[in-house]
Write an enzyme that holds these catalytic residues in place. Structure first.
Site, short mmCIF file in Angstrom:
data_model
loop_
_atom_site.label_atom_id
_atom_site.label_comp_id
_atom_site.label_asym_id
_atom_site.label_seq_id
_atom_site.Cartn_x
_atom_site.Cartn_y
_atom_site.Cartn_z
N ASP A 6 0.82 -1.21 0.00
CA ASP A 6 0.00 0.00 0.00
C ASP A 6 0.85 1.27 0.00
O ASP A 6 2.00 1.26 0.45
CB ASP A 6 -0.89 0.04 1.24
CG ASP A 6 -2.11 -0.85 1.12
OD1 ASP A 6 -2.20 -1.63 0.16
OD2 ASP A 6 -2.97 -0.78 2.03
N HIS A 65 -5.82 2.69 -4.19
CA HIS A 65 -5.85 2.93 -2.74
C HIS A 65 -6.49 4.28 -2.42
O HIS A 65 -6.55 4.68 -1.25
CB HIS A 65 -4.42 2.90 -2.21
CG HIS A 65 -4.33 2.72 -0.72
ND1 HIS A 65 -5.20 1.93 0.02
CD2 HIS A 65 -3.43 3.20 0.20
CE1 HIS A 65 -4.86 1.96 1.30
NE2 HIS A 65 -3.80 2.73 1.44
N HIS A 81 -4.79 9.94 1.17
CA HIS A 81 -4.83 8.92 2.22
C HIS A 81 -5.54 9.49 3.44
O HIS A 81 -4.93 9.87 4.43
CB HIS A 81 -3.41 8.48 2.59
CG HIS A 81 -3.36 7.17 3.32
ND1 HIS A 81 -3.62 7.05 4.67
CD2 HIS A 81 -3.10 5.91 2.87
CE1 HIS A 81 -3.49 5.79 5.03
NE2 HIS A 81 -3.18 5.07 3.96
N HIS A 126 3.80 -2.37 3.24
CA HIS A 126 3.88 -1.02 2.69
C HIS A 126 5.23 -0.81 2.03
O HIS A 126 6.26 -1.17 2.60
CB HIS A 126 3.65 0.02 3.79
CG HIS A 126 2.28 -0.05 4.41
ND1 HIS A 126 1.96 -0.99 5.35
CD2 HIS A 126 1.17 0.70 4.20
CE1 HIS A 126 0.69 -0.82 5.71
NE2 HIS A 126 0.19 0.19 5.03
#
Length: 252
Positions: free
Chosen positions: A60, A111, A115, A206
């Site tokens: 991610d 994604h 964020h 990640h």
């Protein structure tokens, strides 16, 4: 008239509060799937379960020119392909790196653009964020993404509706490495991932620290060779979600 209007106004006010409360509950209810302890029972289809001899490897928050190339090199050495859930805002900073991911045989997924936790955003803002990220990823990499994972794994009703509208399949994970913390190490990441690792599972790591503790990506990178070896020692294939055939049934 006032004797009639007063109770009616009060009833309408109460019903409005209840309706607003019901809408809020409906909006937030899918967020329960972010809880690792309840997801396998509440929403197993979001765990990313697939063939029992395969493990899906996912990353991610990238792509990040400071760290993602190190993951590309390590994955190439291991002969492993993965699924990268990209942030739109990161991709526009380095679209060439996104194309490099595709050229190396990795899978690209959504994604979001920013964020940000979806619970704090309106349905229209959520839709705009997901659609913007999908469009940026498709335009800059030349690949139509098939998967969507929300920031922090927190879904909302609006996010699920938008994913359906855009032809994206929501997927979270069955095990993670907690590699975003300042105290994470390659040993702790490998130990945490393998504690719940099973054939048919999906691993979350990640490839950047853009939303995490500075330098934390090195813990995931350091754990990667051992994770590959562990999977192979258990007779498990490691690859992207597109080879995983995810189902809604948890492995036994």
């Amino acid at each position: 008239m006032s004797n009639l209007i007063d109770p009616v106004a009060k009833a309408l006010a109460v019903s409005g509060v209840l309706a607003a409360g019901s809408l809020a509950v409906a909006h937030a209810a899918p967020a329960l799937s972010a809880l690792n302890a309840v997801r396998p029972w509440l929403t197993p289809e979001l765990c990313g379960y697939g063939d029992t001899d395969h493990v899906a490897l996912t990353f991610d928050d990238g792509p990040d020119p400071a760290s993602t190339p190190h993951f590309l090199a390590e994955l190439d050495r291991a002969g492993v392909r993965a699924t990268f859930f990209l942030l739109g805002r990161m991709l526009v900073r380095d679209p060439g790196l996104g194309r490099e991911l595709v050229a190396a045989g990795h899978e690209i997924a959504v994604h979001g653009y920013q964020h940000r936790c979806l619970l704090a955003r309106t349905p229209s803002a959520v839709r705009d964020d997901i659609a913007r990220a999908r469009d940026v990823i498709a335009d800059l990499t030349g690949t139509q993404p098939a998967w969507y994972r929300p920031p922090y794994g927190v879904l909302t009703a609006g996010a699920l509706a938008t994913a359906r509208e855009l032809g994206l399949t929501p997927v979270l994970w069955s095990t993670w490495g907690r590699d975003w913390t300042a105290t994470a190490t390659p040993d702790s990441v490998h130990r945490t991932v393998t504690r719940r690792l099973a054939g048919g599972g999906t691993v979350l790591l990640h490839d950047t620290d853009c939303t995490a503790a500075p330098g934390s990506w090195r813990s995931a990178l350091g754990a990667l060779p051992r994770l590959v070896d562990t999977c192979r020692a258990r007779g498990l294939r490691l690859g992207p979600l597109r080879e995983h055939r995810a189902t809604a049934v948890a492995p036994a």
